[in-house]
Every structure is written in structure tokens, then in C-alpha cells.
Design a protein around this motif. Structure first.
Motif, PDB file in Angstrom:
ATOM      1  N   GLN A 118      40.089  42.010  50.533  1.00 51.74           N
ATOM      2  CA  GLN A 118      39.050  41.617  49.583  1.00 51.74           C
ATOM      3  C   GLN A 118      39.302  42.317  48.257  1.00 51.74           C
ATOM      4  OE1 GLN A 118      35.544  42.437  52.033  1.00 51.74           O
ATOM      5  NE2 GLN A 118      35.243  40.238  52.177  1.00 51.74           N
ATOM      6  N   PHE A 119      39.063  41.610  47.175  1.00 51.78           N
ATOM      7  CA  PHE A 119      39.330  42.085  45.813  1.00 51.78           C
ATOM      8  C   PHE A 119      40.823  42.270  45.542  1.00 51.78           C
ATOM      9  CE2 PHE A 119      34.919  43.868  46.186  1.00 51.78           C
ATOM     10  CZ  PHE A 119      34.355  43.158  45.136  1.00 51.78           C
ATOM     11  N   ASP A 120      41.702  41.701  46.358  1.00 51.47           N
ATOM     12  CA  ASP A 120      43.144  41.853  46.162  1.00 51.47           C
ATOM     13  C   ASP A 120      43.521  41.316  44.784  1.00 51.47           C
ATOM     14  OD1 ASP A 120      45.960  41.623  46.190  1.00 51.47           O
ATOM     15  OD2 ASP A 120      45.974  41.294  48.359  1.00 51.47           O
ATOM     16  N   PRO A 121      43.986  42.185  43.869  1.00 50.20           N
ATOM     17  CA  PRO A 121      44.309  41.721  42.518  1.00 50.20           C
ATOM     18  C   PRO A 121      45.378  40.642  42.490  1.00 50.20           C
ATOM     19  CG  PRO A 121      44.303  44.121  42.603  1.00 50.20           C
ATOM     20  CD  PRO A 121      44.184  43.623  44.014  1.00 50.20           C
ATOM     21  N   GLY A 122      46.294  40.686  43.445  1.00 54.19           N
ATOM     22  CA  GLY A 122      47.372  39.700  43.488  1.00 54.19           C
ATOM     23  C   GLY A 122      46.928  38.308  43.869  1.00 54.19           C
ATOM     24  N   TRP A 123      45.761  38.196  44.482  1.00 57.06           N
ATOM     25  CA  TRP A 123      45.285  36.889  44.939  1.00 57.06           C
ATOM     26  C   TRP A 123      43.875  36.588  44.433  1.00 57.06           C
ATOM     27  CZ3 TRP A 123      48.877  33.748  46.212  1.00 57.06           C
ATOM     28  CH2 TRP A 123      50.063  34.243  46.747  1.00 57.06           C
ATOM     29  N   THR A 124      43.497  37.186  43.336  1.00 62.41           N
ATOM     30  CA  THR A 124      42.211  36.902  42.710  1.00 62.41           C
ATOM     31  C   THR A 124      42.382  35.757  41.723  1.00 62.41           C
ATOM     32  OG1 THR A 124      41.466  39.198  42.925  1.00 62.41           O
ATOM     33  CG2 THR A 124      40.394  37.873  41.227  1.00 62.41           C
ATOM     34  N   VAL A 125      41.435  34.823  41.691  1.00 61.85           N
ATOM     35  CA  VAL A 125      41.517  33.745  40.705  1.00 61.85           C
ATOM     36  C   VAL A 125      41.444  34.370  39.313  1.00 61.85           C
ATOM     37  CG1 VAL A 125      40.675  31.813  42.095  1.00 61.85           C
ATOM     38  CG2 VAL A 125      39.053  33.274  40.940  1.00 61.85           C
ATOM     39  N   PRO A 126      42.251  33.899  38.375  1.00 57.43           N
ATOM     40  CA  PRO A 126      42.322  34.518  37.049  1.00 57.43           C
ATOM     41  C   PRO A 126      40.976  34.682  36.343  1.00 57.43           C
ATOM     42  CG  PRO A 126      44.133  32.991  37.320  1.00 57.43           C
ATOM     43  CD  PRO A 126      43.242  32.833  38.530  1.00 57.43           C
ATOM     44  N   SER A 127      40.080  33.735  36.506  1.00 57.28           N
ATOM     45  CA  SER A 127      38.789  33.835  35.814  1.00 57.28           C
ATOM     46  C   SER A 127      37.928  34.984  36.339  1.00 57.28           C
ATOM     47  CB  SER A 127      38.010  32.525  35.921  1.00 57.28           C
ATOM     48  OG  SER A 127      37.654  32.279  37.268  1.00 57.28           O
ATOM     49  N   LYS A 128      38.264  35.534  37.495  1.00 56.65           N
ATOM     50  CA  LYS A 128      37.492  36.630  38.088  1.00 56.65           C
ATOM     51  C   LYS A 128      38.170  37.991  37.936  1.00 56.65           C
ATOM     52  CE  LYS A 128      34.444  33.769  39.946  1.00 56.65           C
ATOM     53  NZ  LYS A 128      33.037  33.757  39.704  1.00 56.65           N
ATOM     54  N   LEU A 129      39.334  38.033  37.291  1.00 54.01           N
ATOM     55  CA  LEU A 129      40.050  39.295  37.148  1.00 54.01           C
ATOM     56  C   LEU A 129      39.235  40.354  36.410  1.00 54.01           C
ATOM     57  CD1 LEU A 129      43.735  38.264  36.371  1.00 54.01           C
ATOM     58  CD2 LEU A 129      42.876  39.436  38.398  1.00 54.01           C
ATOM     59  N   ASP A 130      38.530  39.935  35.349  1.00 52.71           N
ATOM     60  CA  ASP A 130      37.757  40.900  34.564  1.00 52.71           C
ATOM     61  C   ASP A 130      36.718  41.624  35.413  1.00 52.71           C
ATOM     62  OD1 ASP A 130      39.161  40.214  32.322  1.00 52.71           O
ATOM     63  OD2 ASP A 130      37.588  38.964  31.466  1.00 52.71           O
ATOM     64  N   ASN A 131      36.167  40.937  36.410  1.00 53.76           N
ATOM     65  CA  ASN A 131      35.100  41.511  37.235  1.00 53.76           C
ATOM     66  C   ASN A 131      35.604  42.127  38.534  1.00 53.76           C
ATOM     67  OD1 ASN A 131      33.184  40.660  35.348  1.00 53.76           O
ATOM     68  ND2 ASN A 131      33.127  38.635  36.255  1.00 53.76           N
ATOM     69  N   ASN A 132      36.918  42.159  38.723  1.00 51.72           N
ATOM     70  CA  ASN A 132      37.484  42.719  39.944  1.00 51.72           C
ATOM     71  C   ASN A 132      37.826  44.186  39.695  1.00 51.72           C
ATOM     72  OD1 ASN A 132      39.126  43.560  42.059  1.00 51.72           O
ATOM     73  ND2 ASN A 132      40.123  41.578  42.273  1.00 51.72           N
ATOM     74  N   PRO A 133      37.078  45.109  40.300  1.00 53.97           N
ATOM     75  CA  PRO A 133      37.323  46.533  40.031  1.00 53.97           C
ATOM     76  C   PRO A 133      38.712  47.001  40.451  1.00 53.97           C
ATOM     77  CG  PRO A 133      35.807  46.271  41.874  1.00 53.97           C
ATOM     78  CD  PRO A 133      36.017  44.900  41.283  1.00 53.97           C
ATOM     79  N   MET A 134      39.309  46.356  41.441  1.00 53.13           N
ATOM     80  CA  MET A 134      40.627  46.786  41.918  1.00 53.13           C
ATOM     81  C   MET A 134      41.733  46.498  40.904  1.00 53.13           C
ATOM     82  SD  MET A 134      39.833  48.240  44.659  1.00 53.13           S
ATOM     83  CE  MET A 134      41.437  48.607  45.302  1.00 53.13           C
ATOM     84  N   VAL A 135      41.524  45.532  40.022  1.00 58.42           N
ATOM     85  CA  VAL A 135      42.524  45.203  39.009  1.00 58.42           C
ATOM     86  C   VAL A 135      42.707  46.369  38.048  1.00 58.42           C
ATOM     87  CG1 VAL A 135      42.993  43.699  37.022  1.00 58.42           C
ATOM     88  CG2 VAL A 135      42.130  42.720  39.150  1.00 58.42           C
ATOM     89  N   TRP A 136      41.634  47.074  37.779  1.00 50.33           N
ATOM     90  CA  TRP A 136      41.630  48.076  36.714  1.00 50.33           C
ATOM     91  C   TRP A 136      41.781  49.513  37.198  1.00 50.33           C
ATOM     92  CZ3 TRP A 136      42.692  45.297  32.835  1.00 50.33           C
ATOM     93  CH2 TRP A 136      42.246  43.981  32.792  1.00 50.33           C
TER      94      TRP A 136
END
Length: 172
Positions: A118-136
Motif C-alpha cells: 500500500q502506498f507503493d510509490p512505484g505503482w501509485t497513479v500519477p495524480s495521487k503522487l502528491d498525496n502519497n507520503p511514501m513518495v516523499w
């Protein structure tokens, strides 16, 4: 861990089964999700087709398509009614005429194969990247930190290393 680059390129030998899978994921996404989800499904199906040996040579393309949808639903919370877009496992099963056990099994197999969570940055839809804490989240001197709280110079280094999708300081 660098942000993965995804592709829809598949070996010629795998093209027929890949095409059969994405025809079904595209149809499902058109009916229940959106075009952005369809692209992510295509990328995951292509990743499956490129595996050596590829698991999709065995089994029904419809079950693989349902597994792709379900694996990405797990990562992106598409089964959560409060999210947009969203779907249900029942819709997936009904659409693909598959049991929840078969869909869950394929989904688990795919998630394990690609170490998806869950929240895997590699498989997150691009429009949700900003809100995915794992990306940052990055590790600095052994401490986990949100790169958006660090100076632009640190963000630029993280971006150059492929750790984040863009420089947050440049977006404001």
C-alpha cells in the motif's frame, strides 16, 4: 530507492496474451475506474509479460486481468469508497466472471512478485503522487524525513538520484 520507470513494451512472443489482458483491463477501467488507472494496468501487465519466465503464459487472461486490477486496487486504495475513482472486489469478480478466491490469489501473486505494498510509490497513479507520503520519504543520516521539508538543494539531489518524481520547491 529510485523511482521506477515503467513501460508498456513487451516481447513479441508475449504480445498476444498481453493484448488479451489489457483489452479486459481497459474495458474494466472504462466501466468502473478511469483512463489513468487503465494506463497503470497496462504498465503492470507489461511488467508481467517481461518477467522471465512470464507467469501470464499459464492461466486465463481474464483472471490475470482481474489480478492486475486487484493488485493495483490494493496499492491505490481503489476498494475504498471514499476514494475517487473506486471499485469493489464484487465488481471485479462479476466483470471477469471470477471467484474472489481466484482474483485474490492472482493479486497476491502479482504483489509478491513485484514487492508491491500500500502506498507503493512505484505503482501509485500519477495524480495521487502528491498525496502519497511514501513518495516523499527519504533517509538522511539514518533519519526518515519528508523531502518537502528540506531545502531545495536537497530536493534537487534527491530528484537527480531518481528518488522523487519532481522537485517540490519548484511547484509552488
Amino acid at each position: 530507492m529510485p523511482m521506477p520507470k515503467r513501460s508498456q513494451t513487451v516481447p513479441d512472443a508475449m504480445l498476444p496474451v498481453y493484448t488479451a489482458i489489457i483489452a479486459q483491463t481497459d474495458a474494466f477501467c472504462q466501466a468502473h475506474l478511469d483512463a489513468e488507472c487503465a494506463v497503470l494496468c497496462r504498465e503492470l501487465a507489461a511488467s508481467l509479460a517481461r518477467k522471465r519466465p512470464s507467469p501470464i503464459v499459464r492461466g486465463q487472461p481474464g483472471i490475470w486481468a482481474a489480478g492486475v486490477i486487484s493488485a493495483l486496487a490494493f496499492v491505490n486504495f481503489w476498494y475504498d469508497r471514499s476514494q475517487t475513482p473506486h471499485t469493489t472486489l464484487a465488481q471485479v469478480c462479476q466483470f471477469f466472471d471470477a471467484s474472489s478466491r481466484a482474483v485474490g490469489s492472482k493479486s497476491k501473486q502479482i504483489r509478491t512478485m513485484f514487492k508491491m505494498h500500500q502506498f507503493d510509490p512505484g505503482w501509485t497513479v500519477p495524480s495521487k503522487l502528491d498525496n502519497n507520503p511514501m513518495v516523499w520519504m527519504v533517509e538522511v543520516n539514518g533519519f526518515a524525513m519528508d523531502i518537502r521539508d528540506l531545502p531545495r538543494e536537497a530536493q534537487a539531489i534527491a530528484y537527480e538520484k531518481g528518488l522523487i518524481p519532481y522537485i517540490p520547491a519548484d511547484q509552488t
